[in-house]
Design a protein around this motif. Sequence first.
Motif, PDB file in Angstrom:
ATOM      1  N   SER A 109       0.849  -1.197   0.000  1.00  0.00           N
ATOM      2  CA  SER A 109       0.000   0.000   0.000  1.00  0.00           C
ATOM      3  C   SER A 109       0.883   1.245   0.000  1.00  0.00           C
ATOM      4  O   SER A 109       1.945   1.269   0.611  1.00  0.00           O
ATOM      5  N   SER A 110       0.422   2.269  -0.710  1.00  0.00           N
ATOM      6  CA  SER A 110       1.177   3.512  -0.802  1.00  0.00           C
ATOM      7  C   SER A 110       0.300   4.687  -0.389  1.00  0.00           C
ATOM      8  O   SER A 110      -0.898   4.701  -0.664  1.00  0.00           O
ATOM      9  N   ASP A 111       0.926   5.653   0.281  1.00  0.00           N
ATOM     10  CA  ASP A 111       0.237   6.870   0.691  1.00  0.00           C
ATOM     11  C   ASP A 111       1.127   8.059   0.357  1.00  0.00           C
ATOM     12  O   ASP A 111       2.359   7.984   0.484  1.00  0.00           O
ATOM     13  N   LEU A 112       0.504   9.144  -0.059  1.00  0.00           N
ATOM     14  CA  LEU A 112       1.232  10.375  -0.364  1.00  0.00           C
ATOM     15  C   LEU A 112       0.735  11.461   0.577  1.00  0.00           C
ATOM     16  O   LEU A 112      -0.469  11.728   0.651  1.00  0.00           O
ATOM     17  N   GLN A 122       4.932   7.242   1.320  1.00  0.00           N
ATOM     18  CA  GLN A 122       5.045   6.133   2.260  1.00  0.00           C
ATOM     19  C   GLN A 122       4.647   4.831   1.567  1.00  0.00           C
ATOM     20  O   GLN A 122       3.663   4.803   0.826  1.00  0.00           O
ATOM     21  N   GLU A 123       5.396   3.786   1.820  1.00  0.00           N
ATOM     22  CA  GLU A 123       5.029   2.447   1.372  1.00  0.00           C
ATOM     23  C   GLU A 123       4.916   1.562   2.604  1.00  0.00           C
ATOM     24  O   GLU A 123       5.864   1.455   3.385  1.00  0.00           O
ATOM     25  N   ASN A 124       3.730   0.988   2.783  1.00  0.00           N
ATOM     26  CA  ASN A 124       3.433   0.217   3.995  1.00  0.00           C
ATOM     27  C   ASN A 124       3.735   1.034   5.257  1.00  0.00           C
ATOM     28  O   ASN A 124       4.362   0.551   6.194  1.00  0.00           O
ATOM     29  N   LYS A 125       3.323   2.315   5.213  1.00  0.00           N
ATOM     30  CA  LYS A 125       3.446   3.261   6.328  1.00  0.00           C
ATOM     31  C   LYS A 125       4.883   3.639   6.655  1.00  0.00           C
ATOM     32  O   LYS A 125       5.159   4.210   7.709  1.00  0.00           O
ATOM     33  N   LYS A 126       5.809   3.326   5.757  1.00  0.00           N
ATOM     34  CA  LYS A 126       7.213   3.673   5.986  1.00  0.00           C
ATOM     35  C   LYS A 126       7.661   4.686   4.932  1.00  0.00           C
ATOM     36  O   LYS A 126       7.445   4.486   3.735  1.00  0.00           O
ATOM     37  N   LEU A 127       8.272   5.760   5.367  1.00  0.00           N
ATOM     38  CA  LEU A 127       8.709   6.835   4.478  1.00  0.00           C
ATOM     39  C   LEU A 127       9.820   6.334   3.556  1.00  0.00           C
ATOM     40  O   LEU A 127      10.852   5.847   4.013  1.00  0.00           O
ATOM     41  N   ASN A 186      -3.515   4.092  -1.415  1.00  0.00           N
ATOM     42  CA  ASN A 186      -4.618   4.151  -0.450  1.00  0.00           C
ATOM     43  C   ASN A 186      -5.157   5.558  -0.294  1.00  0.00           C
ATOM     44  O   ASN A 186      -6.364   5.765  -0.215  1.00  0.00           O
ATOM     45  N   SER A 187      -4.251   6.517  -0.214  1.00  0.00           N
ATOM     46  CA  SER A 187      -4.684   7.889   0.040  1.00  0.00           C
ATOM     47  C   SER A 187      -3.644   8.885  -0.430  1.00  0.00           C
ATOM     48  O   SER A 187      -2.444   8.588  -0.470  1.00  0.00           O
ATOM     49  N   ILE A 188      -4.134  10.059  -0.813  1.00  0.00           N
ATOM     50  CA  ILE A 188      -3.284  11.213  -1.112  1.00  0.00           C
ATOM     51  C   ILE A 188      -3.850  12.351  -0.273  1.00  0.00           C
ATOM     52  O   ILE A 188      -4.972  12.807  -0.507  1.00  0.00           O
ATOM     53  N   ILE A 189      -3.089  12.783   0.726  1.00  0.00           N
ATOM     54  CA  ILE A 189      -3.593  13.747   1.705  1.00  0.00           C
ATOM     55  C   ILE A 189      -2.836  15.060   1.560  1.00  0.00           C
ATOM     56  O   ILE A 189      -1.603  15.091   1.592  1.00  0.00           O
ATOM     57  N   VAL A 190      -3.578  16.155   1.378  1.00  0.00           N
ATOM     58  CA  VAL A 190      -2.991  17.474   1.112  1.00  0.00           C
ATOM     59  C   VAL A 190      -3.585  18.490   2.082  1.00  0.00           C
ATOM     60  O   VAL A 190      -4.773  18.419   2.409  1.00  0.00           O
ATOM     61  N   ASN A 191      -2.757  19.439   2.531  1.00  0.00           N
ATOM     62  CA  ASN A 191      -3.255  20.457   3.467  1.00  0.00           C
ATOM     63  C   ASN A 191      -3.601  21.779   2.771  1.00  0.00           C
ATOM     64  O   ASN A 191      -3.715  22.815   3.414  1.00  0.00           O
ATOM     65  N   ASP A 192      -3.755  21.729   1.439  1.00  0.00           N
ATOM     66  CA  ASP A 192      -4.132  22.922   0.683  1.00  0.00           C
ATOM     67  C   ASP A 192      -5.261  22.546  -0.278  1.00  0.00           C
ATOM     68  O   ASP A 192      -5.116  21.613  -1.069  1.00  0.00           O
ATOM     69  N   GLN A 193      -6.369  23.298  -0.210  1.00  0.00           N
ATOM     70  CA  GLN A 193      -7.553  22.929  -0.981  1.00  0.00           C
ATOM     71  C   GLN A 193      -7.323  23.008  -2.483  1.00  0.00           C
ATOM     72  O   GLN A 193      -7.755  22.132  -3.238  1.00  0.00           O
ATOM     73  N   ILE A 200      -7.240   9.988 -15.153  1.00  0.00           N
ATOM     74  CA  ILE A 200      -6.604   8.708 -15.487  1.00  0.00           C
ATOM     75  C   ILE A 200      -7.308   7.517 -14.846  1.00  0.00           C
ATOM     76  O   ILE A 200      -7.212   6.403 -15.342  1.00  0.00           O
ATOM     77  N   GLN A 201      -8.015   7.743 -13.736  1.00  0.00           N
ATOM     78  CA  GLN A 201      -8.732   6.655 -13.061  1.00  0.00           C
ATOM     79  C   GLN A 201      -9.876   7.246 -12.236  1.00  0.00           C
ATOM     80  O   GLN A 201      -9.740   7.451 -11.028  1.00  0.00           O
ATOM     81  N   PRO A 202     -10.988   7.548 -12.878  1.00  0.00           N
ATOM     82  CA  PRO A 202     -12.080   8.290 -12.226  1.00  0.00           C
ATOM     83  C   PRO A 202     -12.566   7.681 -10.915  1.00  0.00           C
ATOM     84  O   PRO A 202     -12.921   8.415  -9.991  1.00  0.00           O
ATOM     85  N   ASP A 203     -12.562   6.351 -10.813  1.00  0.00           N
ATOM     86  CA  ASP A 203     -13.092   5.723  -9.597  1.00  0.00           C
ATOM     87  C   ASP A 203     -12.180   5.906  -8.386  1.00  0.00           C
ATOM     88  O   ASP A 203     -12.561   5.553  -7.269  1.00  0.00           O
ATOM     89  N   LYS A 204     -10.959   6.468  -8.588  1.00  0.00           N
ATOM     90  CA  LYS A 204     -10.023   6.640  -7.471  1.00  0.00           C
ATOM     91  C   LYS A 204      -9.948   8.089  -6.978  1.00  0.00           C
ATOM     92  O   LYS A 204      -9.119   8.414  -6.134  1.00  0.00           O
ATOM     93  N   LYS A 205     -10.809   8.975  -7.509  1.00  0.00           N
ATOM     94  CA  LYS A 205     -10.773  10.379  -7.082  1.00  0.00           C
ATOM     95  C   LYS A 205     -10.974  10.526  -5.575  1.00  0.00           C
ATOM     96  O   LYS A 205     -10.453  11.433  -4.949  1.00  0.00           O
ATOM     97  N   LYS A 206     -11.724   9.592  -4.988  1.00  0.00           N
ATOM     98  CA  LYS A 206     -12.064   9.686  -3.569  1.00  0.00           C
ATOM     99  C   LYS A 206     -10.862   9.493  -2.648  1.00  0.00           C
ATOM    100  O   LYS A 206     -10.926   9.808  -1.462  1.00  0.00           O
ATOM    101  N   ILE A 207      -9.728   8.978  -3.188  1.00  0.00           N
ATOM    102  CA  ILE A 207      -8.561   8.787  -2.317  1.00  0.00           C
ATOM    103  C   ILE A 207      -7.870  10.111  -2.010  1.00  0.00           C
ATOM    104  O   ILE A 207      -7.042  10.182  -1.100  1.00  0.00           O
ATOM    105  N   VAL A 208      -8.176  11.168  -2.773  1.00  0.00           N
ATOM    106  CA  VAL A 208      -7.583  12.483  -2.516  1.00  0.00           C
ATOM    107  C   VAL A 208      -8.375  13.163  -1.403  1.00  0.00           C
ATOM    108  O   VAL A 208      -9.581  13.354  -1.517  1.00  0.00           O
ATOM    109  N   LYS A 209      -7.683  13.486  -0.316  1.00  0.00           N
ATOM    110  CA  LYS A 209      -8.355  14.050   0.858  1.00  0.00           C
ATOM    111  C   LYS A 209      -7.698  15.358   1.282  1.00  0.00           C
ATOM    112  O   LYS A 209      -6.467  15.487   1.227  1.00  0.00           O
ATOM    113  N   PHE A 210      -8.525  16.281   1.701  1.00  0.00           N
ATOM    114  CA  PHE A 210      -8.043  17.577   2.188  1.00  0.00           C
ATOM    115  C   PHE A 210      -7.902  17.510   3.707  1.00  0.00           C
ATOM    116  O   PHE A 210      -8.836  17.182   4.418  1.00  0.00           O
ATOM    117  N   TYR A 211      -6.688  17.801   4.198  1.00  0.00           N
ATOM    118  CA  TYR A 211      -6.411  17.748   5.635  1.00  0.00           C
ATOM    119  C   TYR A 211      -6.781  19.078   6.285  1.00  0.00           C
ATOM    120  O   TYR A 211      -6.290  20.130   5.889  1.00  0.00           O
TER     121      TYR A 211
END
Length: 516
Positions: free
Chosen positions: A2-5, A19-24, A248-255, A268-279
């Motif tokens: 799993s990958s997170d940005l 992060q890959e598997n919660k490791k930077l 899994n997620s792409i989390i950004v602190n700027d709208q 590129i992958q419409p069904d994955k738009k929901k992984i982008v989250k505003f912190y």
Amino acid sequence: MSSDLIIDVTPSEIVIALQENKKLVELTRERSGAKFAVGDIYLGKVKKIMPSLNASFIDVGYEKDAFLHYLDMGPQFATLNKFVRIASSRKNKVSSLSRIHSEPDIDKEGKVNNLLKVGQKILVQVAKEPISTKGPRLTSEISIAGRYLVLMPFSDKISVSQKIKTTEEKNRLKKLVQSIKPKKYGVIIRTVAEGKKVAELDQELRRLVDKWETTFNKLRRAQPPSLIIGEMDRTTALLRDIYHSNFNSIIVNDQSVANEISDYIGSIQPDKKKIVKFYKGRQPIFEHYGIEKQIKASFGKTVSFKDGAYLIVEHTEAFHVIDVNSGNRAKVGLDQETNALDVNLAACNEIARQLRLRDMGGIIVIDFIDMHQASNRQKVYEHMKEIMAGDRTKHNILPLSKFCLMQITRQRVRPEENIETAENCPTCKGSGKIVPTILFADELDGKVKYVLKDLNKKKLNLKVHPYIAAYLTKGFKSIRNQWFLKYIRWVNVESNSTYSYLEYHFFDENMEEIIL
């Protein structure tokens, strides 16, 4: 896997943590308004010819002239040169590359002074960003990268990524791209194009061709040095290169940045738009997700990795040196050879991570713990190759010598990420002497009075170490409550675990620091 940005956006820069598997594993930063990024295309001017180096220095607007070697000019340089002359002409009415007659390829053994003259206009692309005292490294073999394809103007070749294993798929993609490719354009088919349909590839190819053909109008008005085509911002460029369905997620602190990324993912992958989250949290985003702690633990000269074993990372002008140490690690019942193999195999995982995290390039020499059996040295070599297979940067690994030294070369296109983890004591300012601790509360009280009374601030935010925060806020008769009764204004006390014990900072209602 799993990958997170996690993306931290500030007015001065954007910092991207992968992060890959919660490791930077990767940390990149892009300064606002940064220039001369890899992929940027400039109209430059030849400043100096160096026949002894078979190279030239080009003015692209950087403080130091950029370097262009003859071998980086590309076989189609004569056609590119013709294109620049035609596109720069005010009488030019050509708007498509297919209308420009191709010139013969240049001689591989030729000389730079036969092709370039001082003062000549030249179209170049940044291949390596400015590093240390060196200016950018350039190429005239222009390419425009997309997610699935890389467009190569002036070339007619179609190449397929070697990471696509099946011959059937390679042939399918080649035939498919050949049927949709315009004349005078070459294409490199990237690994992520595997299994894609013609509609997706055709859409991207058209977009890349349109992007390139904007140069016709830009060159007509441009005077060197000037930027002709800028690479997309690094956040989107990083997504283009690393994004896969396991994110899994792409989390950004700027709208606004979150919206840009969401639009890109949607394209590129419409069904994955929901992984982008505003912190929206009040705590700094890197601290909230544990990135700050991992940065402090992963950078610096000494890096621990398993059961007391650690690495020593040294940097010199010529190369990087990594020393593997077992520390106090010793498993009962294991002989020295087996224990050395165990530590060396674990070290491979951390070394591969460190190379990506720090973006170390050039020559890297690793001093593993001595192993006498050739079979064990081969195991370490094979394991390192396997772990490094996931590194997108070009690299080459040599087998261990009998002294257990391994050499790795890794392409360097950007300055190495270097974060100083050792901190100067904010209390003694590095002198080793501090004011008496008993006076700390009085010092803090005096500064709060100055901010609220003399500066007449309506709101005050105070950030301190968690221990000090507890000291200031605990109980009904806490120091913070005493401030409220004394100044009739509330002081918001926030804890920050990255601060040293007696470190503190004041911020106004707009969260801008008050320098005292």
